[in-house]
Design a protein around this motif. Structure first.
Motif, PDB file in Angstrom:
ATOM      1  N   THR A  18      -8.546   1.809   3.853  1.00 27.97           N
ATOM      2  CA  THR A  18      -8.398   0.410   3.463  1.00 27.97           C
ATOM      3  C   THR A  18      -9.179  -0.460   4.431  1.00 27.97           C
ATOM      4  O   THR A  18      -9.392  -0.072   5.586  1.00 27.97           O
ATOM      5  N   LYS A  20      -8.258  -3.777   4.673  1.00 25.04           N
ATOM      6  CA  LYS A  20      -7.392  -4.958   4.811  1.00 25.04           C
ATOM      7  C   LYS A  20      -6.111  -4.554   5.533  1.00 25.04           C
ATOM      8  O   LYS A  20      -5.760  -3.370   5.561  1.00 25.04           O
ATOM      9  N   TYR A  31      -1.091  -0.825   0.483  1.00 22.70           N
ATOM     10  CA  TYR A  31      -2.420  -0.568   1.042  1.00 22.70           C
ATOM     11  C   TYR A  31      -3.449  -0.988   0.002  1.00 22.70           C
ATOM     12  O   TYR A  31      -3.593  -0.318  -1.039  1.00 22.70           O
ATOM     13  N   TRP A  32      -4.169  -2.080   0.249  1.00 20.18           N
ATOM     14  CA  TRP A  32      -5.214  -2.496  -0.693  1.00 20.18           C
ATOM     15  C   TRP A  32      -6.455  -1.637  -0.501  1.00 20.18           C
ATOM     16  O   TRP A  32      -6.952  -1.493   0.622  1.00 20.18           O
ATOM     17  N   LEU A  33      -6.924  -1.046  -1.582  1.00 19.55           N
ATOM     18  CA  LEU A  33      -8.080  -0.158  -1.507  1.00 19.55           C
ATOM     19  C   LEU A  33      -9.368  -0.962  -1.376  1.00 19.55           C
ATOM     20  O   LEU A  33      -9.422  -2.135  -1.732  1.00 19.55           O
ATOM     21  N   THR A  34     -10.388  -0.309  -0.865  1.00 24.59           N
ATOM     22  CA  THR A  34     -11.697  -0.960  -0.799  1.00 24.59           C
ATOM     23  C   THR A  34     -12.198  -1.184  -2.226  1.00 24.59           C
ATOM     24  O   THR A  34     -11.769  -0.509  -3.175  1.00 24.59           O
ATOM     25  N   ALA A  56      -4.174  -1.064  -5.412  1.00 23.76           N
ATOM     26  CA  ALA A  56      -3.451  -0.807  -4.168  1.00 23.76           C
ATOM     27  C   ALA A  56      -2.608   0.446  -4.313  1.00 23.76           C
ATOM     28  O   ALA A  56      -2.190   0.815  -5.421  1.00 23.76           O
TER      29      ALA A  56
END
Length: 367
Positions: A18, A20, A31-34, A56
């Motif tokens: 991630t 962020k 968890y926000w993904l790329t 996410a």
């Protein structure tokens, strides 16, 4: 395996790729993904969302929160065995039932593991959508003291504790601290009326006034679907909280969806039907744990009085609860989940390691 090892207490330290900060709530971490990983998964997995939708990983924990504090037990038990998997299993079941009944979609796109959801980013409505079928808890305490108006709705005289209400009541409250709304204090969890929402629909996150009708319709329909299914299990659906948000579909249109969890022992009161008919209340929800805490500690006012928050936090931090109390909660959660979902809730010997292995092998999200 030791009981403590089977509990996932810390869920914000997984090596998920991630760019962020990890957002960690009382129970779930996000968890926000790329952007690259979101686009790749949408293509590879065929998720029915626009290609540029942020995704996410949402990981639930076994932590138990009550009265705005996290509690723990003896033998280094930092959560409730089976709780996270039970909550997810219950929500998954209801979301599937909603879809089968033609209700709105949810934010969940994929379920890689019993503790994990892959979700799409939504624009949340800043309203805790609460539905009540029975008068109990805080509403009963206020009614008993003479209050008759709740969220702009006037209740009749002569109601008794725990009785079924004449109709399903929608009693919304604010989600988060909202500022600049006339007549609505800038505090979290403030009761509001439909008139408040109508007069300030955009401030509450509604994109158009007609969506207020839609949110109430989805709330009542969702409540009805869950209530009917629980009744078949001789369980009484007393009250619950839903959350809603907007997503953009593949055609670029906004649509209202269900978010967070639905119909779980964390977000709802559920009573045993047979006991209720006999005039007794047997809680099959977190309310039972709250009642245990009120009875367990000498000074219950610490748990109820918001002005004593530092004492409350110390109480939660410094007192390991009895193991049998923690396991009673475990049995409540897993028992409800197994009735609802129709399958056994299995405890993993090391849930964190299992999650990492699956997200690495099947989703390429761990470096």
């Amino acid at each position: 395996m030791s009981l403590a090892d089977s509990v996932l207490a810390v869920n914000n330290d997984l090596p998920i790729r991630t760019d962020k900060p990890v957002h960690s709530g009382k129970v779930r971490s996000v968890y926000w993904l790329t952007d690259a990983d979101s686009r790749r998964l949408i293509e590879q997995k065929g998720y029915e969302v626009p290609a540029d939708t942020p995704l996410a990983i949402m990981v639930i924990s076994d932590r138990i929160s009550a009265f705005d504090c996290i509690f723990h037990g003896e033998d280094n038990l930092q959560g409730i065995p089976g709780k996270g998997a039970a909550l997810n299993a219950i929500s998954n079941h209801w979301f599937t039932l909603f879809a089968e009944n033609g209700l709105a979609d949810s934010h969940i796109l994929d379920i890689p593991h019993p503790f994990v959801w892959i979700v799409q980013k939504a624009r949340p409505i800043k309203v805790e959508a609460i539905c009540r079928q029975y008068i109990t808890g805080s509403m009963w305490r206020a009614y008993e003291k003479g209050e008759r108006e709740f969220c702009g709705i006037t209740l009749p005289e002569g109601l008794t504790k725990d009785q079924k209400l004449p109709e399903l009541l929608i009693t919304p409250s604010t989600k988060g601290i909202l500022t600049g709304i006339p007549g609505v204090p800038a505090q979290d969890d403030v009761n509001i009326s439909r008139a408040d929402i109508e007069a300030n629909f955009a401030a509450f996150g509604f994109e158009q006034p007609s969506d207020i009708d839609l949110y109430e319709q989805l709330l009542k329909q969702g409540f009805g679907v869950i209530s009917a299914a629980l009744a078949k299990l001789d369980q009484v659906f007393v009250d619950t909280k839903f959350e809603f948000g907007y997503v953009t579909d593949r055609n670029g249109q906004s649509k209202l969806i269900y978010m967070d969890e639905v119909g779980t022992p964390d977000s709802s009161r559920i009573w045993d039907g047979a006991a209720y008919r006999d005039g007794n209340i047997v809680e099959n929800s977190k309310e039972g744990f709250r009642q245990f805490l009120l009875n367990h500690f000498d000074d219950a006012d610490i748990l109820l009085n918001k002005n004593r928050m530092p004492e409350r936090e110390a109480l939660a931090r410094d007192n390991a609860l009895p193991l049998n109390a923690m396991m009673n909660v475990s049995n409540t959660y897993t028992g409800v989940a197994e009735k609802v979902a129709g399958h056994k809730i299995e405890l993993s010997a090391n849930p964190k390691a299992d999650i990492i292995a699956i997200l690495k092998r099947d989703y390429d999200l761990v470096d």
